[in-house]
Write an enzyme that holds these catalytic residues in place. Structure first.
Site, short mmCIF file in Angstrom:
data_model
loop_
_atom_site.label_atom_id
_atom_site.label_comp_id
_atom_site.label_asym_id
_atom_site.label_seq_id
_atom_site.Cartn_x
_atom_site.Cartn_y
_atom_site.Cartn_z
CE LYS A 112 12.17 27.87 33.79
NZ LYS A 112 13.51 28.32 33.40
C1 LIG Z 1 13.67 29.65 32.95
C2 LIG Z 1 14.96 30.31 33.23
C3 LIG Z 1 15.08 31.70 33.27
C4 LIG Z 1 13.93 32.61 32.95
O1 LIG Z 1 12.94 32.57 33.94
P1 LIG Z 1 11.46 33.14 33.63
O2 LIG Z 1 10.66 32.78 34.81
O3 LIG Z 1 11.01 32.43 32.40
O4 LIG Z 1 11.60 34.60 33.42
C5 LIG Z 1 16.30 32.24 33.64
N1 LIG Z 1 17.36 31.46 33.90
C6 LIG Z 1 17.29 30.12 33.85
C7 LIG Z 1 18.50 29.32 34.14
C8 LIG Z 1 16.09 29.49 33.52
O5 LIG Z 1 16.02 28.16 33.48
#
Ligand SMILES: *Cc1c(COP(=O)(O)O)cnc(C)c1O
Length: 467
Positions: A112
């Protein structure tokens, strides 16, 4: 570039207005009016660029006319300056044609950061220019919250409130949010699930009076800029493994469908992607959808991959809009049905179209632990449970061994030490920047799953950082 709502009723907006509004006023999500398409020669010319250099080139068509080229370069360079690997998004080989892309080298150790570090800076850049302030409200299943807080902390233009489901995020995740002391940062633990938190945020955006009063903005993956910044690493990975001449496939551990939708965006922009493989945990609404075209919510089950404990994948609406030829009326009707009944179904041709690019597979916690153990012993890589689901999905669904395959590693193993310990018998160490995390003091407020109570809290505390 202009931005339109997936529900066809909200006004068309410029990049900066789409950024600040997050959710569209008709309840839809903003998408570019048309996808910019890079020719094969243009994609070839990206080859060999550093991550920030490539990001500038890929983001430019989306921001042109609103952010000056030189400002974009500064924003992008600053966004990735604090990452702890020189490649930013390094590829590691796991097996024959099988690669892992490590997307956990940012300040909060999850993918993120790749979008959020940029998003916070773009917000600040545009708000400073306009002389405005906003209130950011976000829901987190764990990783979004810390990434958002990290990118918005101490910015004069932003007051940030992050809702997390009490007791359903890992201790590392919680502490990464609650130990930040800046006055503009507010953590709220909700007595409910992530979907409750996310619905509450959506409710706040649909409460126009509250929304305008507080000047609400969103940093959840419904914000277009998040998706946009994530498109970059699909190009970055594919270009190292034979693109644009040869196709590449990806597997993506998926929750809210933001990350994998960025892969779809890369494909629409001209990148030769053969398959996008979705990995789910036992909250498998998406993998069920890709079997029969029926989207049906069931309850949320807590798992060892909590950032994917989601039943309503907000960004799926963007794909739905595309599958129906960008028809906002149809998208609106289907999303309304979904919100009323927890169910919708796409037609056979939409399903076939979706399956020409996507496939999906679910993994239980036991299967996830088993793959973590296997990858450590066979490939010498310590995976967090989310990344493990990505690798497992790639192995289960890879259709063509000639096509290089990249699994996106979405979190550092130290973010989920309990699961790693259980699977692999070792306790992964936090990187030096976070080594004293467990000694830092926590700050958060626990509130009921009640939107009015939360809105009152936000109204009351909104001006704290400004004082
Ligand atoms: C947010 C997240 C996901 C999922 O990603 P999306 O974009 O919501 O599909 C998968 N793995 C981790 C570690 C995350 O923080």
């Amino acid at each position: 570039m202009k931005y339109v709502s997936t529900r066809g009723q909200a006004p068309t907006l410029s990049f900066d207005d789409a950024l600040l509004s997050g959710l569209a006023r008709d309840g839809g999500l903003y998408v570019p009016e048309e996808w910019p398409v890079f020719s094969t020669e243009e994609i070839e010319s990206l080859s060999g660029l550093s991550y920030p250099e490539m990001a500038i080139r890929i983001i430019n068509p989306f921001t042109a006319g609103v952010i000056e080229d030189s400002d974009l370069a500064t924003l992008v360079n600053e966004s990735y300056a604090g990452f702890n690997d020189p490649a930013i998004a390094p590829l590691r080989q796991l097996g024959d044609g099988e690669w892992l892309m490590e997307l956990f080298h940012g300040p909060t150790l999850a993918f993120k950061d790749y979008a959020m570090q940029f998003l916070g800076r773009v917000f600040d850049h545009i708000l400073t220019k306009r002389g405005e302030r906003v209130t950011i409200v976000g829901a987190t299943s764990g990783d979004t919250g810390s990434a958002a807080i990290e990118s918005c902390r101490s910015r004069d233009t932003i007051e940030i409130f992050i809702l997390h489901p009490e007791g359903r995020v890992s201790e590392v995740q919680r502490r990464q949010m609650t130990t930040v002391r800046d006055a503009n940062v507010h953590n709220i633990a909700i007595k409910g699930t992530f979907d409750d938190c996310q619905n509450m945020v959506k409710g706040m955006f649909n409460d126009t009076e509250f929304r305008d009063h507080c000047k609400l903005s969103a940093v959840n993956s419904i914000n277009w800029v998040r998706v946009m910044a994530q498109i970059v690493y699909y190009f970055y990975g594919a270009l190292q493994l034979g693109a644009p001449e040869n196709p590449v496939s990806f597997s993506v551990p998926t929750g809210n469908f933001g990350n994998v939708f960025a892969g779809y965006g890369a494909k629409r922009m001209g990148l030769n992607i053969e398959k996008l493989i979705i990995g789910s945990n036992s909250n498998d609404i998406l993998s069920r959808f890709f079997e029969d075209g029926r989207m049906l919510t069931t309850g949320v089950h807590p798992t060892i991959s909590p950032s994917m404990d989601i039943q309503i994948s907000s960004n799926f609406e963007r794909l739905l809009f595309e599958l129906y030829g960008r028809n906002g009326d149809i998208t609106q009707t289907m999303m309304k049905t979904f919100s009323d009944t927890g169910f919708f179904e796409v037609g056979q041709s939409q399903l076939e179209q979706a399956l020409s690019l996507f496939s999906a597979q679910r993994f239980s916690d036991d299967e996830t632990l088993a793959i973590m153990k296997q990858v450590l012993s066979e490939n010498k890589e310590l995976l967090d449970p989310h990344s493990a689901i990505g690798v497992a999905a790639g192995r289960a669904k890879r259709i063509n061994n000639k096509t290089p395959h990249i699994s996106l590693a979405t979190a550092h193993p130290a973010k989920f030490p309990d699961a790693v310990k259980q699977a692999c018998g070792q306790h992964p160490a936090l990187p030096p920047s976070l080594s004293d995390l467990f000694e830092r003091e926590e700050h958060f407020t626990v509130l009921q799953n009640d939107r009015n109570q939360v809105q009152d809290f936000i109204k009351k505390h909104r001006m704290d950082g400004a004082n």
